[in-house]
Each structure stands twice: as structure tokens, then as C-alpha cells.
Design a protein around this motif. Structure first.
Motif, PDB file in Angstrom:
ATOM      1  N   SER A 267       0.808  -1.222   0.000  1.00  0.00           N
ATOM      2  CA  SER A 267       0.000   0.000   0.000  1.00  0.00           C
ATOM      3  C   SER A 267       0.839   1.268   0.000  1.00  0.00           C
ATOM      4  N   ASN A 268       2.063   1.208   0.547  1.00  0.00           N
ATOM      5  CA  ASN A 268       2.895   2.408   0.640  1.00  0.00           C
ATOM      6  C   ASN A 268       3.939   2.523  -0.470  1.00  0.00           C
ATOM      7  N   ILE A 269       3.910   1.614  -1.439  1.00  0.00           N
ATOM      8  CA  ILE A 269       4.913   1.642  -2.511  1.00  0.00           C
ATOM      9  C   ILE A 269       4.534   2.685  -3.549  1.00  0.00           C
ATOM     10  N   ASP A 270       5.499   3.500  -3.936  1.00  0.00           N
ATOM     11  CA  ASP A 270       5.314   4.433  -5.049  1.00  0.00           C
ATOM     12  C   ASP A 270       5.732   3.692  -6.314  1.00  0.00           C
ATOM     13  N   TRP A 271       4.753   3.277  -7.120  1.00  0.00           N
ATOM     14  CA  TRP A 271       5.035   2.417  -8.268  1.00  0.00           C
ATOM     15  C   TRP A 271       5.764   3.165  -9.384  1.00  0.00           C
ATOM     16  N   ASN A 272       5.831   4.469  -9.294  1.00  0.00           N
ATOM     17  CA  ASN A 272       6.618   5.234 -10.257  1.00  0.00           C
ATOM     18  C   ASN A 272       8.112   5.149  -9.971  1.00  0.00           C
ATOM     19  N   MET A 273       8.464   4.670  -8.760  1.00  0.00           N
ATOM     20  CA  MET A 273       9.861   4.643  -8.353  1.00  0.00           C
ATOM     21  C   MET A 273      10.479   3.245  -8.424  1.00  0.00           C
ATOM     22  N   VAL A 274       9.700   2.230  -8.763  1.00  0.00           N
ATOM     23  CA  VAL A 274      10.234   0.865  -8.822  1.00  0.00           C
ATOM     24  C   VAL A 274      10.530   0.512 -10.279  1.00  0.00           C
TER      25      VAL A 274
ATOM     26  N   GLU B 238      10.322  -0.916 -13.979  1.00  0.00           N
ATOM     27  CA  GLU B 238       9.124  -0.995 -14.820  1.00  0.00           C
ATOM     28  C   GLU B 238       8.470  -2.375 -14.770  1.00  0.00           C
ATOM     29  N   ALA B 239       9.298  -3.430 -14.749  1.00  0.00           N
ATOM     30  CA  ALA B 239       8.750  -4.795 -14.745  1.00  0.00           C
ATOM     31  C   ALA B 239       7.920  -5.050 -13.497  1.00  0.00           C
ATOM     32  N   LEU B 240       8.358  -4.527 -12.350  1.00  0.00           N
ATOM     33  CA  LEU B 240       7.612  -4.723 -11.106  1.00  0.00           C
ATOM     34  C   LEU B 240       6.330  -3.908 -11.125  1.00  0.00           C
ATOM     35  N   ALA B 241       6.377  -2.701 -11.691  1.00  0.00           N
ATOM     36  CA  ALA B 241       5.168  -1.880 -11.790  1.00  0.00           C
ATOM     37  C   ALA B 241       4.130  -2.568 -12.673  1.00  0.00           C
ATOM     38  N   LYS B 242       4.583  -3.171 -13.776  1.00  0.00           N
ATOM     39  CA  LYS B 242       3.653  -3.895 -14.660  1.00  0.00           C
ATOM     40  C   LYS B 242       3.143  -5.162 -13.976  1.00  0.00           C
ATOM     41  N   GLY B 243       4.005  -5.797 -13.172  1.00  0.00           N
ATOM     42  CA  GLY B 243       3.574  -6.969 -12.418  1.00  0.00           C
ATOM     43  C   GLY B 243       2.479  -6.620 -11.430  1.00  0.00           C
ATOM     44  N   HIS B 244       2.581  -5.429 -10.843  1.00  0.00           N
ATOM     45  CA  HIS B 244       1.543  -4.975  -9.906  1.00  0.00           C
ATOM     46  C   HIS B 244       0.212  -4.802 -10.626  1.00  0.00           C
ATOM     47  N   ARG B 245       0.246  -4.205 -11.824  1.00  0.00           N
ATOM     48  CA  ARG B 245      -0.998  -4.009 -12.579  1.00  0.00           C
ATOM     49  C   ARG B 245      -1.601  -5.350 -12.989  1.00  0.00           C
ATOM     50  N   LEU B 246      -0.758  -6.308 -13.346  1.00  0.00           N
ATOM     51  CA  LEU B 246      -1.251  -7.645 -13.678  1.00  0.00           C
ATOM     52  C   LEU B 246      -1.896  -8.283 -12.453  1.00  0.00           C
ATOM     53  N   THR B 247      -1.267  -8.105 -11.293  1.00  0.00           N
ATOM     54  CA  THR B 247      -1.796  -8.687 -10.049  1.00  0.00           C
ATOM     55  C   THR B 247      -3.126  -8.056  -9.675  1.00  0.00           C
ATOM     56  N   GLU B 248      -3.253  -6.751  -9.903  1.00  0.00           N
ATOM     57  CA  GLU B 248      -4.542  -6.087  -9.638  1.00  0.00           C
ATOM     58  C   GLU B 248      -5.654  -6.729 -10.470  1.00  0.00           C
ATOM     59  N   GLY B 249      -5.359  -6.983 -11.741  1.00  0.00           N
ATOM     60  CA  GLY B 249      -6.362  -7.629 -12.598  1.00  0.00           C
ATOM     61  C   GLY B 249      -6.662  -9.042 -12.159  1.00  0.00           C
ATOM     62  N   SER B 250      -5.634  -9.765 -11.708  1.00  0.00           N
ATOM     63  CA  SER B 250      -5.808 -11.161 -11.292  1.00  0.00           C
ATOM     64  C   SER B 250      -6.542 -11.274  -9.967  1.00  0.00           C
TER      65      SER B 250
ATOM     66  N   ILE C 219       8.342  -8.724 -21.658  1.00  0.00           N
ATOM     67  CA  ILE C 219       7.834 -10.101 -21.575  1.00  0.00           C
ATOM     68  C   ILE C 219       6.530 -10.130 -20.800  1.00  0.00           C
ATOM     69  N   LEU C 220       6.493  -9.399 -19.671  1.00  0.00           N
ATOM     70  CA  LEU C 220       5.289  -9.391 -18.840  1.00  0.00           C
ATOM     71  C   LEU C 220       4.121  -8.745 -19.570  1.00  0.00           C
ATOM     72  N   THR C 221       4.400  -7.719 -20.358  1.00  0.00           N
ATOM     73  CA  THR C 221       3.337  -7.066 -21.140  1.00  0.00           C
ATOM     74  C   THR C 221       2.691  -8.047 -22.115  1.00  0.00           C
ATOM     75  N   LEU C 222       3.522  -8.846 -22.797  1.00  0.00           N
ATOM     76  CA  LEU C 222       2.980  -9.824 -23.741  1.00  0.00           C
ATOM     77  C   LEU C 222       2.180 -10.899 -23.009  1.00  0.00           C
ATOM     78  N   ILE C 223       2.699 -11.366 -21.861  1.00  0.00           N
ATOM     79  CA  ILE C 223       1.967 -12.371 -21.069  1.00  0.00           C
ATOM     80  C   ILE C 223       0.612 -11.810 -20.643  1.00  0.00           C
TER      81      ILE C 223
END
Length: 483
Positions: free
Chosen positions: A12-19, A21-33, A137-141
Motif C-alpha cells: 500500500s505504501n509503494i510508489d510504483w513510479n519509483m520501482v 518498470e517490470a515490477l510496476a507492470k507486475g503490480h498491474r497484472l496482479t490487480e487484474g488477477s 515479456i510481462l506485457t505480452l503475457i
């Protein structure tokens, strides 16, 4: 250790703009999942593998920065997924001539719209031998799994086995790779992927018409219009497009419109409505809003004209309704409108609350606007009696301004909410992914309390009378269930 129970609390306290890119995209994938109480994660083993691998990588990253911040080198050399030692070439006293194998030939069909599964296989095959990042790779997955969940790629696809194999290979690559990796596909699989990738090619005329339609209404684009004008001219001069082309006439009309715009003083390129309507059914689904079906680029004055053959090719998504409510109203499309009416004490609110609980348990987030009863004893009693307390079911005593986070919204009742036909129309435009179920009071004569025109705005009409619900409308409605 991150898991589905503690994930959102711990990040909840992570600034996803500072991590990375792959981890930020992983977070968005996890939100959808995590939607529908982690439904996609629990039901799809491949999604689970990707999310688990991502959580492990995020764990490692968080542990690393908590001990010591590490700046990642931008010049880090890419690592191949599988490293193979390269032997030193033996010294040769005489030069040898290497025979170059002839390029493979493929049987290619020129078609109007390339199938979704072929598009993904084409993208994957094109990665071979190239260096890609974790984020790519994560974007394509993510895109592939979204297409599968939305049923744009089905189990009945002729390339279902290749899609499943490709998905597994991408996930394995993601799990094993560092920040960057060289993608290597083994020869046998690559050969098969290339055969599929080259099996379909989009028609050049369709491609040019798409580019033409995309310029409509835009300002100060004469340079783009000139480039497209020259592309069409060159394609004709080189014989790539002839009079026998199915869309030669429409392309010629586009050519003339571009010429008029380039030679004139107008700031905007405006395609006339008749010409634009004639092109909408040709250029394909990607120019339509998928959540609005065939009216994604509608014309408020004249509507949309779509070729009947193209309409048959379109894939409209339904919610997959099952059980007694499918028996009642069929399997409605995403974003359906329903009307429920009945006399006081007929059981309509009870049925709707039970329906809301069924949708929450099986199909997504539901908001029940209990404007009539509010947060009172009767509402609490109904929820307890029906056991309608699913994590995806939310209750409010008013209609919130923003509803796009919900898949289904029940409004009990329309008269208490003060809704008019124009309000319903606005709700549909603002929330194309959301289905609305409107609850109405009736008089003793069985007439609606409100404007009868509301009935023309809905897809399904449900009447509740003496503990029995019956329906009429689209989606094979016409069943009945006890309340």
C-alpha cells in the motif's frame, strides 16, 4: 513473504513510479488477477505462476532496498535465458564457401483481419534472437492472458496447443530471466510458429483504409495526409492494388478526399458521414470500442451502418450467467440494462438482492443502491435471510457519481433516485462495462410509477408477482423462477 492474503496491505505504501518498470507492470497484472476475489488467479494455473513469480521478485526487491539501496546500471549486458558456450573456431588454411540455405516459403492467405491467436504467435516469433526486458515479456503475457479471459482466443482455436505452449515458454522465460534477456526459441517450435505467423497477411487496401479513417476530424495533418496519399498512389503504380481488389472503389474515394484536403484550405480532414459509415464495417473491430459493440463510433443523427457479413464475424462478450437466473433472462451481454417491476411486497427487492449476491459470487463486483430502504432493519434482515454478504457485494443508500469500478449496479428504486430516461442514457455512455438493474414501483393497476419510455431503454424486463419472476426481452429471456 507476499501472498494473496497480505499483498495489498504490504504494498500500500509503494510508489510504483519509483520501482523498476517490470515490477510496476507486475503490480498491474496482479490487480487484474485479484478481481472477483482472486478468481482469475485461482482458476488459471498460468496466471497463478506469473503472479507467484512476480511476488517472489518483488519480495527480493523489497528486501534488497530495505538493506541497501542499489542503483541499477543502465549499461548492464543482457543475459540470455539459456547460455551456450561458443567454441573458438579452428584455424583453417584454406577458405571455405558456406552454403546458405534458401529462405523458407510459406503459403499465405491475404485476409481482411488477422485472427487474434495468429497475431500473438506472430509477435512471439518476431522476438526470437532479440533482447527483451522483463517488462516487455510481462506485457505480452498480460495481453495474451487478457485475450484468453475475454474469449478472443478460445479453446477451440486451431492453434490452441501452440498458444498454450507459447504461454508456458513466456512464463518460464519471465521466471528465469534477469532485467534483460535474449529470447531463444528452439528450432522445431520456431519453425511451427513461423508457419502460423505467415499463414495470414492483412490486405493492403484494408491497412490503407484504416490509416485513412484514423485521420478523420483531425486538425493540421496535411503532412500525414500527403504521406498516405503517396502510399496509395505508389501501391497502385506498383500493381499491389488493382481494380479487382474488393475495396478498390472505396480506396479510390479515399484517394480523392485526401487530394481535395491537401489542395484546399481546410484545417480539418472531415470524411463525409455516408463514406465514413460505409467504411466502419470494413476497417475492423480495432476501430470500434469493444465495450460498446457495433455502436462504438456511433453517429447520433444517422446511427451506424455495418455490413451484415461483418456483423456475423463480430464477437460479443456475454457474462456467462448460469443457474436459475440464466433460466430467467438467458446469458446477457456485458453492460446490459434490466428493468424489474412489481407491486409493493411482491418480492422484487428480495429477488434483486439474491440476484446481486449471485452475481457477486460468480461474475464480479456489485453495488446495491438501497435508496428506498436505506441502512435499516429491513435491509439487514433480508441480507441475513438470503445470506447475501459476499465480499464482492457492496451496499449504499444513494447513487454514487463514479460507478465504473463495479460490474453490476442495482438501483432500488428508480422513482426514489429520481432518474429520467436521459439519466439512464448517460449512465450507459459513462459506464459501458457496467450492467444496470433498475427496480420500479407499480400502481395497483400494474402501471409503472414513472415514465413508460424507460421500458424502451432496457434489454430485459422482469415482472415479479406473487413470489414469481417472469421475463421478456433479448438474450433468450422468457423464463420464470420462484422468488
Amino acid at each position: 513473504m507476499l501472498n494473496t492474503t497480505n499483498y495489498f496491505q504490504k504494498v500500500s505504501n509503494i510508489d510504483w513510479n519509483m520501482v523498476p518498470e517490470a515490477l510496476a507492470k507486475g503490480h498491474r497484472l496482479t490487480e487484474g488477477s485479484s478481481q472477483n476475489n482472486w478468481g482469475p488467479y485461482r482458476s488459471n494455473e498460468n496466471i497463478k505462476r506469473v503472479v507467484d513469480a512476480y511476488m517472489l521478485k518483488l519480495d527480493e526487491y523489497l528486501a534488497q532496498i530495505s538493506v541497501k539501496p542499489v542503483a541499477k546500471s543502465t549499461t548492464e549486458k543482457p543475459k540470455p535465458v539459456k547460455s551456450t558456450p561458443t567454441p573458438k573456431p579452428a584455424k583453417k588454411t584454406t577458405p571455405t564457401v558456406k552454403k546458405v540455405a534458401p529462405a523458407p516459403t510459406y503459403k499465405t492467405d491475404s485476409i481482411e483481419h488477422i485472427d487474434t491467436d495468429v497475431q500473438f504467435i506472430k509477435r512471439y516469433a518476431a522476438m526470437h534472437g532479440k533482447v527483451k526486458s522483463q517488462a516487455q515479456i510481462l506485457t505480452l503475457i498480460h495481453s495474451l492472458q487478457k485475450a484468453i479471459l475475454e474469449r478472443r482466443i478460445r479453446k477451440t482455436s486451431p492453434y490452441a496447443k501452440e498458444i498454450e505452449l507459447m504461454q508456458g515458454q513466456l512464463i518460464s522465460c519471465y521466471e528465469q530471466m534477469g532485467d534483460m534477456a535474449e529470447i531463444k526459441i528452439d528450432n522445431k517450435n520456431l519453425k511451427r510458429y513461423l508457419e502460423i505467423a505467415h499463414s495470414q497477411a492483412g490486405m493492403l487496401s484494408i491497412s490503407l483504409l484504416k490509416a485513412y479513417v484514423s485521420l478523420n476530424g483531425k486538425r493540421d495533418i496535411k503532412d500525414k495526409a500527403e504521406r498516405l496519399f503517396n502510399r496509395i498512389k505508389k501501391a497502385v503504380e506498383q500493381g499491389k492494388i488493382t481494380k479487382s481488389d474488393k475495396y478498390a472503389t472505396k480506396l479510390d474515394a479515399a484517394f480523392q478526399t485526401l487530394k481535395t484536403y491537401i489542395d484546399g484550405d481546410s484545417k480539418n480532414l472531415n470524411i463525409n458521414k455516408a463514406q465514413l459509415n460505409g467504411l466502419m464495417g470494413i476497417v475492423g473491430d480495432d476501430l470500434f470500442s469493444k465495450n460498446k459493440g457495433i455502436s462504438g463510433l456511433d453517429d447520433d443523427e444517422n446511427g451506424m451502418i455495418v455490413n451484415s457479413g461483418e456483423l456475423l464475424k463480430m464477437d460479443f462478450q456475454t457474462i456467462g450467467l448460469q443457474g436459475k437466473y440464466r433460466q430467467l433472462i438467458g446469458d446477457p451481454s456485458v453492460g446490459f440494462f434490466a428493468m424489474v417491476f412489481g407491486l409493493p411486497k411482491s418480492g422484487k427487492s428480495t429477488m434483486c438482492l439474491d440476484f446481486a449476491n449471485h452475481l457477486a459470487a460468480n461474475h464480479g463486483k456489485v453495488l446495491y443502491c438501497a435508496i428506498e430502504e436505506g441502512f435499516g432493519y429491513t435491509l439487514k434482515e433480508k441480507i441475513e435471510r438470503l445470506k447475501a454478504h459476499h465480499p464482492n457485494l457492496f451496499v449504499t443508500d444513494r447513487v454514487p457519481e463514479h460507478l465504473d469500478q463495479f460490474n453490476f449496479v442495482f438501483i432500488d428504486s428508480v422513482s426514489k433516485a429520481g432518474l429520467e430516461v436521459s439519466d439512464m442514457d448517460e449512465m450507459r455512455k459513462m459506464n459501458p462495462n457496467t450492467s444496470f438493474i433498475f427496480i420500479y414501483h407499480t400502481t395497483k393497476e400494474g402501471k409503472f410509477r414513472g415514465v413508460n419510455a424507460h421500458a424502451h431503454e432496457v434489454d430485459v424486463i422482469i415482472e415479479v408477482e406473487k413470489g414469481k419472476a417472469t421475463s421478456t426481452g433479448r438474450f433468450n429471456a422468457g423464463g420464470s423462477v420462484g422468488v
